[in-house]
Design a protein around this motif. Structure first.
Motif, PDB file in Angstrom:
ATOM      1  N   ASP A 104       0.682  -1.227  -0.165  1.00 31.18           N
ATOM      2  CA  ASP A 104       0.093   0.038  -0.096  1.00 31.18           C
ATOM      3  C   ASP A 104       0.823   1.222   0.054  1.00 31.18           C
ATOM      4  N   ASP A 105       2.130   1.220   0.419  1.00 27.08           N
ATOM      5  CA  ASP A 105       2.923   2.473   0.471  1.00 27.08           C
ATOM      6  C   ASP A 105       3.963   2.572  -1.013  1.00 27.08           C
ATOM      7  N   LEU A 106       3.327   1.621  -1.857  1.00 30.74           N
ATOM      8  CA  LEU A 106       4.162   1.868  -3.157  1.00 30.74           C
ATOM      9  C   LEU A 106       3.714   3.188  -4.170  1.00 30.74           C
ATOM     10  N   PRO A 107       4.614   3.912  -4.381  1.00 32.75           N
ATOM     11  CA  PRO A 107       4.088   5.149  -5.163  1.00 32.75           C
ATOM     12  C   PRO A 107       3.536   4.677  -6.696  1.00 32.75           C
ATOM     13  N   GLN A 108       2.474   5.615  -7.135  1.00 33.77           N
ATOM     14  CA  GLN A 108       1.894   5.169  -8.480  1.00 33.77           C
ATOM     15  C   GLN A 108       2.744   4.871  -9.444  1.00 33.77           C
ATOM     16  N   ASP A 109       3.800   5.513  -9.372  1.00 38.26           N
ATOM     17  CA  ASP A 109       4.798   5.473 -10.499  1.00 38.26           C
ATOM     18  C   ASP A 109       5.925   4.578 -10.472  1.00 38.26           C
ATOM     19  N   THR A 110       5.658   3.729  -9.300  1.00 40.01           N
ATOM     20  CA  THR A 110       6.542   2.521  -9.167  1.00 40.01           C
ATOM     21  C   THR A 110       7.060   1.852 -10.530  1.00 40.01           C
ATOM     22  N   PHE A 111       5.970   1.435 -11.167  1.00 35.95           N
ATOM     23  CA  PHE A 111       6.311   0.389 -12.287  1.00 35.95           C
ATOM     24  C   PHE A 111       6.191   1.128 -13.637  1.00 35.95           C
TER      25      PHE A 111
END
Length: 222
Positions: A104-111
């Motif tokens: 849930d802590d992953l930024p939206q632009d992680t991938f």
């Protein structure tokens, strides 16, 4: 590509998605994703046909040297693909993340490559395996047979319903006629009882008269 040009962040088994294909039935395939590093690795699963497949989890974080299982479910299909060939593709992206990072802590632009992160990508193709060797003709014949059975069942049910309604009407009519006969018999029974009683009394009178005449006409002995 791999992080730092070394070994791959993750390994995926199997290297393709195989689904047992049956009409109007779901099918699933499990993928085992192994983290080959001492870092936390985040992953995301993408597909060219998102409406056909249900992926859980489609995003996650794998701890160092750990693994997880991703279940990909093929939704029920109404028709066979041409020649049982599937052009759908899956893409599994992965990248290292800080320790103790939660999904849930992953930024939206992680991938996204624009984020500046090093992304590793693993492409997987989809293979459909026929449920039986009989082919499409047998399945179509089975469906046709089932439709015929359903139609015959509906017709039989309709006939039974009509016969039941007719029986109910006949029963009601017979009950009405029986009530009428009972009322007539009751009325006739009253007058018949009076007439029978009169005949009975008359017979008793005749018998009494006969015995009286017999006793009077018999000779007396002195």
């Amino acid at each position: 590509m791999s992080a730092g040009g070394g070994k791959q962040l993750i390994s995926v088994l199997p290297d393709e998605l195989k689904f047992l294909f049956e009409l109007e039935k779901q099918s699933f395939c499990d993928l085992k994703v192994v983290n080959n590093t001492e870092h936390h690795v985040a992953f995301k699963v993408k597909t060219t046909s998102p409406k056909k497949y249900f992926v859980r989890p489609n995003t996650g974080v794998i701890q160092a040297w750990d693994s997880c299982v991703i279940r990909v479910t093929l939704q029920a299909q109404r028709e066979y693909p041409p020649d049982m060939q599937c052009k759908d593709k899956f893409l599994l992206q992965s990248t290292t993340v800080p320790p103790n990072t939660d999904v849930d802590d992953l930024p939206q632009d992680t991938f996204t490559k624009e984020s500046g992160r090093v992304l590793e990508e693993c492409k997987l193709r989809v293979v459909y395996v026929a449920s039986g060797a009989q082919g499409n003709s047998e399945d179509e014949a089975t469906r046709s047979s089932m439709r015929s059975l359903d139609a015959n069942s509906n017709q039989a049910f309709q006939r039974l319903k009509e016969e039941r309604d007719a029986s109910v009407r006949q029963t009601q009519q017979l009950q009405q006629e029986l009530d009428i006969l009972k009322r007539r018999r009751f009325r006739k029974g009253d007058s018949g009882f009076s007439f029978t009683f009169a005949i009975f009394v008359g017979l008793i009178g005749l018998m009494v008269g006969f015995f009286l005449n017999l006793s009077l006409s018999s000779p007396t002995t002195e």
